[in-house]
Design an enzyme around this catalytic site. Structure first.
Site, mmCIF file in Angstrom:
data_model
loop_
_atom_site.group_PDB
_atom_site.id
_atom_site.type_symbol
_atom_site.label_atom_id
_atom_site.label_comp_id
_atom_site.label_asym_id
_atom_site.label_seq_id
_atom_site.Cartn_x
_atom_site.Cartn_y
_atom_site.Cartn_z
ATOM 1 N N CYS A 1 -34.878 -6.025 55.560
ATOM 2 C CA CYS A 1 -35.386 -4.664 55.730
ATOM 3 C C CYS A 1 -36.706 -4.703 56.513
ATOM 4 O O CYS A 1 -36.727 -5.189 57.637
ATOM 5 C CB CYS A 1 -35.508 -3.948 54.392
ATOM 6 S SG CYS A 1 -35.619 -2.139 54.580
ATOM 7 N N HIS B 1 -29.874 -4.409 52.905
ATOM 8 C CA HIS B 1 -30.312 -5.163 51.729
ATOM 9 C C HIS B 1 -29.141 -5.972 51.172
ATOM 10 O O HIS B 1 -28.289 -5.409 50.471
ATOM 11 C CB HIS B 1 -30.830 -4.207 50.649
ATOM 12 C CG HIS B 1 -32.140 -3.585 50.956
ATOM 13 N ND1 HIS B 1 -33.332 -4.194 50.655
ATOM 14 C CD2 HIS B 1 -32.448 -2.402 51.552
ATOM 15 C CE1 HIS B 1 -34.334 -3.419 51.037
ATOM 16 N NE2 HIS B 1 -33.826 -2.331 51.594
ATOM 17 N N GLU C 1 -29.242 -7.980 48.751
ATOM 18 C CA GLU C 1 -29.382 -8.011 47.294
ATOM 19 C C GLU C 1 -28.903 -6.724 46.634
ATOM 20 O O GLU C 1 -28.753 -6.666 45.411
ATOM 21 C CB GLU C 1 -30.836 -8.298 46.910
ATOM 22 C CG GLU C 1 -31.806 -7.147 47.050
ATOM 23 C CD GLU C 1 -32.295 -6.897 48.471
ATOM 24 O OE1 GLU C 1 -33.190 -6.055 48.643
ATOM 25 O OE2 GLU C 1 -31.775 -7.541 49.419
#
Length: 212
Positions: A83, A192, A194
Site C-alpha cells: 500500500c 493488501h 494480508e
C-alpha cells in the site's frame, strides 16, 4: 525446515498486526520492530503503510527506514512494500498540492486516482505479466483487496536492454494504475495481501519462498 525471518518495519504506519499474523500463517518467523540492525539482517523486510504519503515518509525517515531499504537492496536482500509502503518506494508523492520526496527506488509519481468513486475500496482483479513469481499459481481473475485513493498512474522506467526490466502488474479503477512491481529483491503491492484472504496468503507464501 527453518522458517524464514521477516521483520515488519514498525515506523508508525498501520496494519502492523494484521501483517504480522498473515506472515506467520504463511510460514515466517516474524519480528515487529524499528531496530536498524534487526531489520537490516532479517531474511525479508515487510514495509507496511497506511495514511498520508508525507506522514509515512516522515515516520520512515525517523527510524532510518529509507537507509535500511537502500542497504538491503544494495546487498540483494528482499524487501516487500505494501500500500503506502509501496508508494514511498517511488520518487515522489503529491497530495493536496504537497510534493513529498520518496525513497527513489523507482521513478514515478504517486497521484490521486481519476475515478468516479474515491477511495478505491474493495476487491479487484489484476493484469499480471508473464514470468511473475509473486502471482505464480494463481488463476486469472483472482481478486485482491484494495483501500487507497492514490497510486502510480504511469510507469516511467524504460527498459534499457542492459538489465532485466521490472515486472509490472496493473489494475483499473477509473483508470489503470500500478498494482504490483517485481524488481529483483524489491517487490511491492498496492493491494493488501494480508487482507486478501487465500489469494493474499498465496502471494505471501510466494514471496517467502524467494527468501530461502
Amino acid at each position: 525446515m527453518t522458517k524464514p525471518s521477516v521483520v515488519v518495519l514498525d515506523y508508525g504506519s498501520g496494519n502492523i498486526r494484521s501483517a504480522e499474523r498473515a506472515l506467520e500463517r504463511a510460514g515466517a518467523e516474524v519480528t515487529v520492530t524499528a531496530d536498524f540492525d534487526t531489520a537490516l539482517n532479517a531474511d525479508g523486510l515487510f514495509v507496511p503503510g497506511v495514511g498520508a504519503y508525507e506522514a509515512c515518509m516522515t515516520g520512515l525517515k525517523a527510524v532510518r527506514g529509507d537507509r535500511i531499504i537502500g542497504r538491503r537492496l544494495a546487498g540483494g536482500r528482499p524487501v516487500l512494500g505494501v500500500c503506502v509502503g509501496m508508494q514511498i518506494l517511488f520518487d515522489r508523492g503529491v497530495e493536496h498540492g504537497v510534493v513529498t520526496e520518496g525513497c527513489g527506488e523507482w521513478p514515478g509519481t504517486v497521484e490521486r486516482l481519476d475515478a468516479p468513486i474515491i477511495p478505491h475500496m474493495g476487491w479487484n482483479t489484476l493484469e499480471v505479466p508473464e514470468g511473475t513469481k509473486l502471482f505464480a499459481g494463481l488463476d486469472a481473475g483472482t481478486r485482491f483487496y484494495f483501500v487507497h485513493s492514490y497510486a502510480v498512474r504511469k510507469w516511467e522506467l524504460t527498459d534499457t536492454g542492459r538489465m532485466r526490466a521490472p515486472l509490472v502488474t496493473w489494475a483499473t479503477h477509473g483508470e489503470p494504475f500500478v498494482a504490483a512491481v517485481e524488481n529483483g529483491p524489491l517487490s511491492a503491492t498496492q493491494f493488501h495481501p494480508e487482507k486478501s484472504g487465500d489469494a493474499g496468503a498465496h502471494v505471501l507464501r510466494n514471496w517467502l519462498g524467494q527468501l530461502r
